[in-house]
Design a protein around this motif. Structure first.
Motif, PDB file in Angstrom:
ATOM      1  N   THR A  21      -6.510  -9.851  14.143  1.00 42.68           N
ATOM      2  CA  THR A  21      -5.210 -10.407  14.084  1.00 42.68           C
ATOM      3  C   THR A  21      -4.178  -9.479  14.694  1.00 42.68           C
ATOM      4  N   GLU A  22      -2.871  -9.900  14.849  1.00 43.18           N
ATOM      5  CA  GLU A  22      -1.763  -8.961  15.334  1.00 43.18           C
ATOM      6  C   GLU A  22      -1.650  -7.856  14.659  1.00 43.18           C
ATOM      7  N   GLU A  23      -1.735  -7.890  13.182  1.00 38.32           N
ATOM      8  CA  GLU A  23      -1.418  -6.840  12.381  1.00 38.32           C
ATOM      9  C   GLU A  23      -2.644  -5.637  12.568  1.00 38.32           C
ATOM     10  N   ILE A  24      -3.897  -6.161  12.560  1.00 43.25           N
ATOM     11  CA  ILE A  24      -4.964  -5.525  12.797  1.00 43.25           C
ATOM     12  C   ILE A  24      -4.802  -4.654  14.400  1.00 43.25           C
ATOM     13  N   ASN A  25      -4.572  -5.303  15.359  1.00 44.50           N
ATOM     14  CA  ASN A  25      -4.260  -4.813  17.047  1.00 44.50           C
ATOM     15  C   ASN A  25      -3.131  -3.732  16.479  1.00 44.50           C
ATOM     16  N   LYS A  26      -2.200  -3.959  15.883  1.00 46.41           N
ATOM     17  CA  LYS A  26      -1.133  -2.927  15.855  1.00 46.41           C
ATOM     18  C   LYS A  26      -1.661  -1.741  15.022  1.00 46.41           C
ATOM     19  N   ILE A  27      -2.410  -1.813  13.901  1.00 44.61           N
ATOM     20  CA  ILE A  27      -2.988  -0.727  13.445  1.00 44.61           C
ATOM     21  C   ILE A  27      -3.887   0.182  14.203  1.00 44.61           C
ATOM     22  N   TYR A  28      -4.808  -0.569  15.042  1.00 40.78           N
ATOM     23  CA  TYR A  28      -5.757   0.165  16.032  1.00 40.78           C
ATOM     24  C   TYR A  28      -4.955   0.712  17.103  1.00 40.78           C
ATOM     25  N   SER A  29      -3.752   0.377  17.384  1.00 43.56           N
ATOM     26  CA  SER A  29      -2.979   0.981  18.580  1.00 43.56           C
ATOM     27  C   SER A  29      -2.160   1.723  18.305  1.00 43.56           C
ATOM     28  N   SER A  30      -1.861   1.813  17.106  1.00 46.16           N
ATOM     29  CA  SER A  30      -0.785   3.038  16.753  1.00 46.16           C
ATOM     30  C   SER A  30      -1.121   4.327  16.250  1.00 46.16           C
ATOM     31  N   ASN A  62     -27.298   8.383  13.948  1.00 48.28           N
ATOM     32  CA  ASN A  62     -28.459   8.035  12.773  1.00 48.28           C
ATOM     33  C   ASN A  62     -27.851   8.297  11.384  1.00 48.28           C
ATOM     34  N   TRP A  63     -26.309   8.681  11.270  1.00 54.05           N
ATOM     35  CA  TRP A  63     -26.051   8.821  10.003  1.00 54.05           C
ATOM     36  C   TRP A  63     -24.603   7.831   9.671  1.00 54.05           C
ATOM     37  N   PHE A  64     -23.960   8.136   8.741  1.00 53.46           N
ATOM     38  CA  PHE A  64     -22.898   7.021   8.546  1.00 53.46           C
ATOM     39  C   PHE A  64     -21.784   7.344   9.342  1.00 53.46           C
ATOM     40  N   CYS A  65     -21.672   5.986  10.123  1.00 56.62           N
ATOM     41  CA  CYS A  65     -20.458   6.260  11.003  1.00 56.62           C
ATOM     42  C   CYS A  65     -19.081   5.427  10.226  1.00 56.62           C
ATOM     43  N   PHE A  66     -17.880   5.936  10.840  1.00 63.32           N
ATOM     44  CA  PHE A  66     -16.807   5.634  10.080  1.00 63.32           C
ATOM     45  C   PHE A  66     -16.770   4.004  10.325  1.00 63.32           C
ATOM     46  N   GLY A  67     -15.942   3.233   9.364  1.00 67.08           N
ATOM     47  CA  GLY A  67     -15.879   1.993   9.689  1.00 67.08           C
ATOM     48  C   GLY A  67     -14.272   1.605   9.581  1.00 67.08           C
ATOM     49  N   ILE A  68     -13.829   0.170   9.582  1.00 70.06           N
ATOM     50  CA  ILE A  68     -12.750  -0.285   9.592  1.00 70.06           C
ATOM     51  C   ILE A  68     -12.055   0.240   8.204  1.00 70.06           C
ATOM     52  N   ASP A  69     -12.767   0.255   7.124  1.00 70.72           N
ATOM     53  CA  ASP A  69     -12.083   0.789   5.797  1.00 70.72           C
ATOM     54  C   ASP A  69     -11.431   2.151   6.052  1.00 70.72           C
ATOM     55  N   SER A  70     -11.871   3.193   6.703  1.00 74.52           N
ATOM     56  CA  SER A  70     -11.327   4.392   6.921  1.00 74.52           C
ATOM     57  C   SER A  70      -9.980   4.291   7.648  1.00 74.52           C
ATOM     58  N   VAL A  71     -10.031   3.340   8.830  1.00 73.89           N
ATOM     59  CA  VAL A  71      -8.810   3.218   9.913  1.00 73.89           C
ATOM     60  C   VAL A  71      -7.797   2.542   8.800  1.00 73.89           C
ATOM     61  N   LEU A  72      -8.153   1.501   8.072  1.00 73.11           N
ATOM     62  CA  LEU A  72      -6.901   0.903   7.358  1.00 73.11           C
ATOM     63  C   LEU A  72      -6.537   1.824   6.372  1.00 73.11           C
ATOM     64  N   LEU A  73      -7.365   2.528   5.661  1.00 73.90           N
ATOM     65  CA  LEU A  73      -6.982   3.724   4.304  1.00 73.90           C
ATOM     66  C   LEU A  73      -5.926   4.491   5.213  1.00 73.90           C
ATOM     67  N   PRO A  87      -2.331 -10.457   1.477  1.00 77.68           N
ATOM     68  CA  PRO A  87      -3.489  -9.946   1.757  1.00 77.68           C
ATOM     69  C   PRO A  87      -3.372  -9.536   3.388  1.00 77.68           C
ATOM     70  N   LEU A  88      -4.237  -8.627   3.838  1.00 79.88           N
ATOM     71  CA  LEU A  88      -4.495  -8.065   5.160  1.00 79.88           C
ATOM     72  C   LEU A  88      -5.528  -9.004   5.733  1.00 79.88           C
ATOM     73  N   ILE A  89      -5.156  -9.577   6.817  1.00 78.91           N
ATOM     74  CA  ILE A  89      -6.403 -10.601   7.408  1.00 78.91           C
ATOM     75  C   ILE A  89      -6.804  -9.834   8.502  1.00 78.91           C
ATOM     76  N   VAL A  90      -8.177  -9.748   8.837  1.00 76.73           N
ATOM     77  CA  VAL A  90      -8.760  -9.078   9.934  1.00 76.73           C
ATOM     78  C   VAL A  90      -8.913  -9.890  11.083  1.00 76.73           C
ATOM     79  N   PHE A  91      -9.536 -10.914  10.906  1.00 73.50           N
ATOM     80  CA  PHE A  91      -9.780 -11.876  12.124  1.00 73.50           C
ATOM     81  C   PHE A  91      -8.909 -13.081  11.878  1.00 73.50           C
ATOM     82  N   ASP A  92      -8.507 -13.613  13.055  1.00 76.03           N
ATOM     83  CA  ASP A  92      -7.657 -15.040  13.231  1.00 76.03           C
ATOM     84  C   ASP A  92      -8.935 -16.162  13.183  1.00 76.03           C
ATOM     85  N   LYS A  93      -8.545 -17.269  13.154  1.00 79.26           N
ATOM     86  CA  LYS A  93      -9.265 -18.355  13.246  1.00 79.26           C
ATOM     87  C   LYS A  93     -10.288 -18.399  14.427  1.00 79.26           C
TER      88      LYS A  93
END
Lengths: 244, 244
Positions: A235-244, A25-36, A224-230
């Protein structure tokens, strides 16, 4: 065991077994916090402050990815801070993370000036004047500049940082001019920025910013950091961030 | 016929039959000027000033791509200004383009304040303090801030522009913070920027900037302009710019 309240759930962060409590019901964290959190380059043993910590996601991720000495997370909303505290207990990281329930402008009651190695912040993006306030006040406080505006966040960061201390922030590109203006005003020199684009051929919707207190003037604009591929996959870079 | 001097050649701009004289021993125009001229969005009948016009490439391209009333190009170097004047004559566009041989700081002797619809500039990129000065003074003046620094260019632009007049500039990303700072100081609000990357996965080496005098604060960061594709050929967008 940790008690969950109405609307709360526990999410596994896929990072050294860390978990986080969120309330739908409140503000949930997003990709911005993960990237930061991933953008922060911390040395071993640093003392860190997160301004407007919300669920505590940034302290938890910084703890998971680095060898910090201590991270303080300041959160103005009593119930949100209390939930972040339960997340700290759930992860048994009370030695490393402390949640402080106060307005960032009142940090002096709890924290020392000119002391911290790094200050990080994912502040509210929206000017109070420019949009209707969300009727649910908790979401509104996380998104709108009700209790602290951009200048307050940057001024507080500058005061907390020691000489040559680092400031990391994520924000909307359309307010980058103001960000630079306030950073210069409070002697945090913008040193590095990276725009985040959803897709390769779209304009950026986030910008990651690194500043250094009292540094000289020279900005690196990274690719630039690209989130989604075509195909619409991470993208590979985002997957790496989420899995590290 | 136009007399060519030692080291000079005439280049066909592939744009409405326009040509330009350049001297291979001096500073020749680059892709930055072509991209800047293309970035300018001029209405019919505008009066324009180009600060630091060099060969006159920007006035010539702006004339070729728009229906301007008049473009003044200010150039401090006597022999370069004289060459630009011969380019104006070669193209028979004396009615539309006037080259003024002066320091931009002395514009008042020739041009009216608060009068122009658009000011454009591709100023020197390099701080005099930060690099050795090129032994050939003409190249040095075009690249280094010897006779006018970034602040002088922006201050002069602000003075020349009428209320809500537009300012277009190309610069190095590593000095973007200073650019924004001086624009704010002289009341030209940065409204739009676009980074230029040589390749998709490289950091940008140029930034195109649009400001509006006395406008409110809201920046659009456009998607990057990519110059070369993966095979090292010009991208479709660059080809379009060069052929329009």
């Amino acid at each position: 065991m940790i008690d969950l309240k109405n609307g709360e759930r526990i999410e596994d962060l896929q990072c050294r077994g860390l978990k986080i409590i969120q309330n739908k019901n409140w503000f949930c964290f997003g990709i911005d916090s993960v990237l930061l959190a991933n953008y922060c380059n911390l040395k071993d043993g640093e003392e860190v402050v997160d301004l407007g910590t919300g669920t505590g996601i940034i302290p938890i991720l910084l703890y998971g990815k680095n060898n910090v000495k201590k991270i303080f997370g300041i959160e103005i909303q009593k119930e949100v801070a209390e939930m972040a505290e339960r997340t700290v207990k759930l992860n048994k990281v009370e030695e490393f993370i402390e949640i402080i329930n106060t307005n960032i402008k009142d940090y002096r009651k709890y924290l020392e000036k000119n002391h911290f190695d790094t200050v990080v912040s994912n502040p509210p993006y929206i000017k109070t004047s420019s949009n209707l306030i969300s009727p649910e006040r908790k979401k509104a406080l996380s998104r709108h500049e009700i209790e602290g505006n951009l200048e307050d966040f940057i001024k507080t960061a500058a005061e907390l940082l020691k000489h040559r201390g680092k400031f990391y922030m994520v924000y909307r590109p359309n307010r980058l001019v103001e960000v630079f203006q306030y950073m210069k005003k409070y002697k945090i020199e913008p040193k590095k920025i990276r725009f985040v684009q959803n897709k390769e051929d779209e304009e950026p919707n986030l910008v990651l910013i690194k500043g250094v207190k009292a540094a000289n003037s020279h900005l690196i604009v990274e690719k630039p950091l690209i989130v989604f591929d075509k195909d619409g996959n991470y993208t590979e870079e985002i997957n790496k961030i989420y899995s590290s």
